[in-house]
Design a protein around this motif. Structure first.
Motif, short mmCIF file in Angstrom:
data_model
loop_
_atom_site.label_atom_id
_atom_site.label_comp_id
_atom_site.label_asym_id
_atom_site.label_seq_id
_atom_site.Cartn_x
_atom_site.Cartn_y
_atom_site.Cartn_z
N CYS A 187 11.51 12.82 -24.72
CA CYS A 187 12.36 13.37 -25.69
C CYS A 187 11.80 15.00 -25.88
N TRP A 188 10.34 14.90 -26.19
CA TRP A 188 9.80 16.07 -26.01
C TRP A 188 9.86 17.06 -25.08
N ALA A 248 13.24 18.62 -24.73
CA ALA A 248 13.36 19.63 -25.76
C ALA A 248 12.48 20.82 -25.27
N TYR A 249 11.13 20.90 -25.08
CA TYR A 249 10.52 22.43 -24.84
C TYR A 249 11.14 22.91 -23.58
N THR A 284 14.08 22.82 -22.59
CA THR A 284 15.36 23.39 -22.82
C THR A 284 15.23 24.74 -23.27
N ILE A 343 17.83 20.22 -29.63
CA ILE A 343 16.27 20.39 -29.60
C ILE A 343 15.83 19.60 -30.88
N SER A 344 16.33 19.89 -32.07
CA SER A 344 15.76 19.34 -33.30
C SER A 344 15.96 17.92 -33.21
N LEU A 357 16.00 15.75 -30.56
CA LEU A 357 14.94 15.25 -29.61
C LEU A 357 13.57 15.27 -30.20
N GLN A 358 13.45 16.47 -31.03
CA GLN A 358 11.82 16.53 -31.67
C GLN A 358 11.81 15.45 -32.85
N ASN A 389 11.77 25.97 -33.74
CA ASN A 389 13.29 26.14 -33.84
C ASN A 389 13.68 27.45 -34.61
#
Length: 312
Positions: A192-193, A196-197, A199, A229-230, A232-233, A272
């Motif tokens: 997940c992290w 996110a990063y 992306t 992204i939020s 996933l974080q 973000n």
């Protein structure tokens, strides 16, 4: 004018290989190294708890072997990534100076570097149980195929996350003999992290990628990129919190490690905010800020393991 490989001095050639493997910019190495060591530390905790102890630490040998393996496999991944992108990197502002894009190295040299780095990484397996070797084959396959996925799917970041995170179940195999449910939860949190990063990283290249036809999650998510992204974080924080609660709730630390993730939430919020501008450099800086997430979580996990080992 494109430089040919025959015009390079030995010094320039060495530097070109350093750029190919990103040893000149070890950001990606850290993003793989720290989570690998999360896995090593927590696997040792799990092994100690299975044996009736409150906590335990990994052997120095396993710690060093996995650290070296992460460094070498990240470098190998960069080499094969540049080989896969050798015909498109020259059209992207941020990557047009890479050694395959500007002709300082050839595709054959990149493949040779990949194979040598994989061989060096494989040599480390001689000092680990044979089961780790079998699991490592998955890491090699993922490391080889993920750079090509951006031609076929809008989810290459998922393949990258799997390739980077495969060291986590491998560390449990090395220490406990097999991965358990907690290793897979840690693996999912890491994925997940990473999605996110990466992306955020892809957002910096989105305009160029659209022009040359390269796919990414940044393109797939579109105007919902920062929202996803939020999410996933947040999933990373939730799952990581559950993992830390499992390992430390019964110790003198109780739920303190879970609350320790609050600083990561603040880091994510700042990232973000920067990405919401959709400016390429702001998104790239947000991506780079994840180095501190990896470092901080490693320090948090390591200190918790050390405290519980020596203080109960």
């Amino acid at each position: 004018m494109t430089m040919t490989t025959t015009t390079l001095s030995v010094k320039d050639k060495i530097y070109a290989y350093m750029q190919l493997t990103r040893f000149d910019k070890p950001v990606g190495i850290e993003l793989l190294l720290w989570p690998t060591l999360w896995g090593v530390m927590l696997a040792a905790m799990g092994q100690a708890q299975q044996q009736g102890a409150i906590a335990g630490l990994p052997s120095l040998k396993v710690f060093i072997l996995f650290a070296l393996g992460a460094i070498l496999m990240r470098a190998a991944g960069c080499a094969i990534n540049d080989f896969a992108d050798r015909k498109v990197d020259g059209h992207v502002t941020r990557t047009k100076g890479r050694p395959l894009a500007d002709g300082r190295l050839s595709g054959r040299e990149a493949i040779a570097a990949f194979l040598i780095l994989v061989a060096l990484s494989a040599s480390l397996l001689l000092f680990l149980p044979i089961e780790v070797f079998y699991w490592s084959l998955g890491a090699v396959v993922l490391a080889f195929i993920y750079p090509f996925m951006k031609r076929f799917t809008y989810l290459p970041q998922v393949f990258l996350a799997a390739a980077f995170g495969w060291a986590i179940p491998m560390s449990y195999v090395a220490i406990q003999g097999a991965p358990d449910v907690w290793s897979w939860l840690l693996f999912i949190a890491y994925m997940c992290w990473t999605v996110a990063y990466d992306t955020q990283y892809a957002m910096a290249d989105r305009d160029d990628d659209l022009k040359i036809g390269v796919k990414s999650t940044a393109i797939l998510f579109g105007r919902f990129d920062v929202v996803i992204i939020s999410i996933l974080q947040t999933l990373f924080l939730l799952i990581m919190g559950i993992v830390l609660w499992h390992y430390f709730a019964a110790t003198t630390l109780s739920v303190a490690p879970v609350f320790g993730l609050g600083l990561v939430a603040i880091m994510f919020a700042k990232q973000n905010s920067a990405c919401s501008t959709r400016e390429a450099m702001a998104c790239f800086q947000a991506f780079l800020a994840n180095i501190w997430v990896g470092r901080y979580v490693f320090v948090l996990v390591a200190l918790c393991c050390l405290w519980t080992t020596f203080n109960g």
